[in-house]
Write an enzyme that holds these catalytic residues in place. Structure first.
Site, PDB file in Angstrom:
ATOM      1  N   ASP A  71     105.742 109.588  45.001  1.00 54.98           N
ATOM      2  CA  ASP A  71     106.694 110.270  44.125  1.00 54.98           C
ATOM      3  C   ASP A  71     105.951 110.698  42.858  1.00 54.98           C
ATOM      4  O   ASP A  71     105.545 109.853  42.053  1.00 54.98           O
ATOM      5  CB  ASP A  71     107.851 109.323  43.801  1.00 54.98           C
ATOM      6  CG  ASP A  71     108.976 110.005  43.023  1.00 54.98           C
ATOM      7  OD1 ASP A  71     108.728 111.070  42.424  1.00 54.98           O
ATOM      8  OD2 ASP A  71     110.095 109.459  43.012  1.00 54.98           O
ATOM      9  N   HIS A  72     105.797 112.015  42.687  1.00 51.49           N
ATOM     10  CA  HIS A  72     104.990 112.514  41.574  1.00 51.49           C
ATOM     11  C   HIS A  72     105.683 112.329  40.218  1.00 51.49           C
ATOM     12  O   HIS A  72     105.047 112.530  39.171  1.00 51.49           O
ATOM     13  CB  HIS A  72     104.660 113.993  41.782  1.00 51.49           C
ATOM     14  CG  HIS A  72     103.316 114.391  41.250  1.00 51.49           C
ATOM     15  ND1 HIS A  72     102.493 113.525  40.569  1.00 51.49           N
ATOM     16  CD2 HIS A  72     102.644 115.575  41.291  1.00 51.49           C
ATOM     17  CE1 HIS A  72     101.388 114.137  40.218  1.00 51.49           C
ATOM     18  NE2 HIS A  72     101.449 115.393  40.638  1.00 51.49           N
ATOM     19  N   ARG A  73     106.950 111.962  40.196  1.00 50.52           N
ATOM     20  CA  ARG A  73     107.608 111.635  38.935  1.00 50.52           C
ATOM     21  C   ARG A  73     107.064 110.331  38.367  1.00 50.52           C
ATOM     22  O   ARG A  73     107.077 110.115  37.138  1.00 50.52           O
ATOM     23  CB  ARG A  73     109.118 111.493  39.144  1.00 50.52           C
ATOM     24  CG  ARG A  73     109.818 112.762  39.598  1.00 50.52           C
ATOM     25  CD  ARG A  73     111.273 112.494  39.916  1.00 50.52           C
ATOM     26  NE  ARG A  73     111.429 111.523  41.001  1.00 50.52           N
ATOM     27  CZ  ARG A  73     112.601 111.146  41.496  1.00 50.52           C
ATOM     28  NH1 ARG A  73     113.733 111.637  40.988  1.00 50.52           N
ATOM     29  NH2 ARG A  73     112.662 110.259  42.485  1.00 50.52           N
ATOM     30  N   ILE A 108     104.044 108.512  40.007  1.00 51.22           N
ATOM     31  CA  ILE A 108     102.620 108.356  40.282  1.00 51.22           C
ATOM     32  C   ILE A 108     101.921 109.708  40.109  1.00 51.22           C
ATOM     33  O   ILE A 108     102.239 110.667  40.820  1.00 51.22           O
ATOM     34  CB  ILE A 108     102.408 107.827  41.714  1.00 51.22           C
ATOM     35  CG1 ILE A 108     103.166 106.506  41.910  1.00 51.22           C
ATOM     36  CG2 ILE A 108     100.928 107.655  42.017  1.00 51.22           C
ATOM     37  CD1 ILE A 108     103.158 105.996  43.338  1.00 51.22           C
TER      38      ILE A 108
END
Length: 489
Positions: free
Chosen positions: A458-460, A462
């Site tokens: 999850d780029h939010r 990591i």
């Protein structure tokens, strides 16, 4: 006191709206005991055995196997005092469709179960006949509220009633349901409706290339059995009627609906589709890949299998991958977290999910607080988890609360994938097949054991640096487990 009571399909406390009746464990006329399993129902979570709420004699079964029933709908009628004599002459033990319409006096003796069909406290999990324990087996609770379809008004019909109920009778409102006869309606195993066959039978028919719609069922309520499918596959006609020979195919190409198969989306597949769609369109996914020489790890596994205390333990490459993930989480705790809107929840425990492909579909049970386990304890926990999942007995507790997941796509012979995050998790690792490939080792090209890892996150939560370091640590452990253990512990 009321004698005949109708048992409604309960929601089991999991927010379900409907369920499919897989198998009846009792029949009309059977004498049953309190907490005795009476029906197996497939929900959006898993297969569930529902225990009897009352002891007594089965008077009517309202829905055949293969029927999808809404929560709160009556599914069975039970005479709770069969020793008191028949309610109507010649009705005891007769098929539901053959029972005469009840009189006003007998209608007054009918009591409908609570409107929501909830099982009374203390019954589920209580002792059942034959030493069994009446349990509910399925998936963890949903993270979203279930939407119930509106139920039709009107008074319920008890057992085989067709006449309206007088307003003075205190019966809870529910949708009237006609009882189902225990005999086939048309003498050919089906009454013009859907094919009745259990999931294992359907799978067998698919594997053998048998069209279930062309068969005559010899099972209960005209359902198709394994013998029916095997007889059709071997070309042996059934005793009741000869096997119909299909007309030769025409030379012209056909693209009509008769060559299409429509599979209802329900149960585990429906829940999986909802979860994957929600995750894919809410969490911004990023996937990174890493190819690793795992020759040393495979040799370490061979040495481990040779040790006396490990000879009876299932040791697989997935065990080392799980250990690598748990050690990498200690070095990068933010990977084991959840996006909670205005905050990020970082968890000090790892409930490690292991994706498992079963006959019912994809499920992801998890090992609770896996980081505290030794390598031997982790191996035993993974073995129990997989065996329980394949047996279809994964409990709701084992399905809930996962924090990080591994999917072993290598068992299908593929190199890796781009996995979708389970809802509420921030990372999932795909472990690909271990193959012997040419690899530069100590300056020379040699055959080595190689695998490819795929990490979705999850780029939010990591960013690229954290995700890359986490994946690199997993790869370093698999490249040289002994050195990594010495360096990190």
């Amino acid at each position: 006191m009321s004698r005949i009571k109708e048992f409604n399909l309960p929601d089991l406390g999991e927010g379900l709206t409907e369920g499919e009746i897989l198998a009846w464990l009792v029949k009309v006329g059977d004498v049953i005991e309190l907490n005795q399993p009476i029906v197996e129902v497939e929900t959006a979570k898993a297969a569930v055995e529902i225990p009897a709420k009352w002891a007594g004699q089965v008077q009517a079964i309202f829905h055949p196997e293969g029927t999808t029933v809404e929560v709160g709908t009556p599914i069975i009628a039970i005479d709770t005092d069969p020793g008191a004599g028949p309610i109507e002459a010649s009705t005891t033990g007769a098929p539901a469709a053959d029972l005469p319409a009840p009189s006003a006096a007998s209608l007054a003796a009918v009591e409908v179960a609570p409107a929501e069909g909830a099982v009374e406290p203390g019954l589920i999990g209580g002792p059942a006949p034959g030493g069994r324990t009446a349990v509910l087996v399925g998936y963890g609770p949903r993270t979203t509220a279930a939407k119930r379809r509106p139920r039709k008004g009107g008074a319920p019909v008890p057992a085989q009633a067709a006449a309206p109920v007088a307003p003075a009778i205190p019966v809870a409102p529910a949708a009237p349901v006609a009882p189902v006869s225990t005999a086939p309606a048309n003498g050919h195993g089906r009454a013009g409706g859907p094919v009745l066959a259990k999931p294992p039978v359907r799978k067998l028919a698919k594997d053998l290339g048998v069209d279930l719609s062309t068969l005559t069922g010899s099972g209960p309520l005209g359902s198709i059995t394994r013998d029916d499918v095997q007889r059709a596959a071997s070309g042996t006609p059934a005793a009741a009627e000869p096997l119909t020979v299909a007309a030769p195919a025409t030379a012209a190409a056909s693209f009509g609906a008769d060559r299409e198969q429509r599979i209802p989306v329900k149960g585990v597949r429906k829940l999986t589709a909802e979860n994957m769609s929600r995750s894919a369109f809410t969490a911004p996914h990023v996937t990174e890949f890493l190819t690793v020489d795992v020759t040393r790890a495979m040799k370490a596994l061979d040495r481990l299998r040779g040790r006396r205390e490990w000879r009876d333990v299932r040791v697989s490459p997935l065990l080392l991958v799980a250990k690598a993930v748990l050690l990498a989480v200690r070095r990068h705790p933010m990977v084991n977290s959840t996006w909670a809107g205005d905050e990020i929840v970082v968890k000090d425990y790892v409930n490690l999910g292991i994706a498992a492909a079963t006959e019912r579909g994809l499920i992801v049970p998890n090992i609770k607080d896996a980081g505290r386990l030794s390598l031997r304890e982790l191996a035993d926990a993974m073995t129990d988890l997989v065996q329980t999942a394949k047996a279809g007995k994964t409990s709701p507790a084992d399905m809930s609360g996962g924090t990080l997941t591994i999917t072993n796509v290598g068992v299908f012979g593929v190199d890796t994938g781009t996995p979708i995050l389970p809802p509420g998790e921030s990372a999932i690792l795909a472990f690909g097949a271990v193959r012997e490939m040419p690899w530069v080792h100590k300056g020379k090209v040699r055959p080595r054991q190689v695998t490819t890892l795929g990490l979705s996150f999850d780029h939010r939560i990591i960013d690229g640096e954290l995700g890359s370091k986490f994946l690199r640590d997993i790869g370093d452990f698999l490249a040289d487990p002994e050195a990594a253990l010495l360096a990190w512990t």
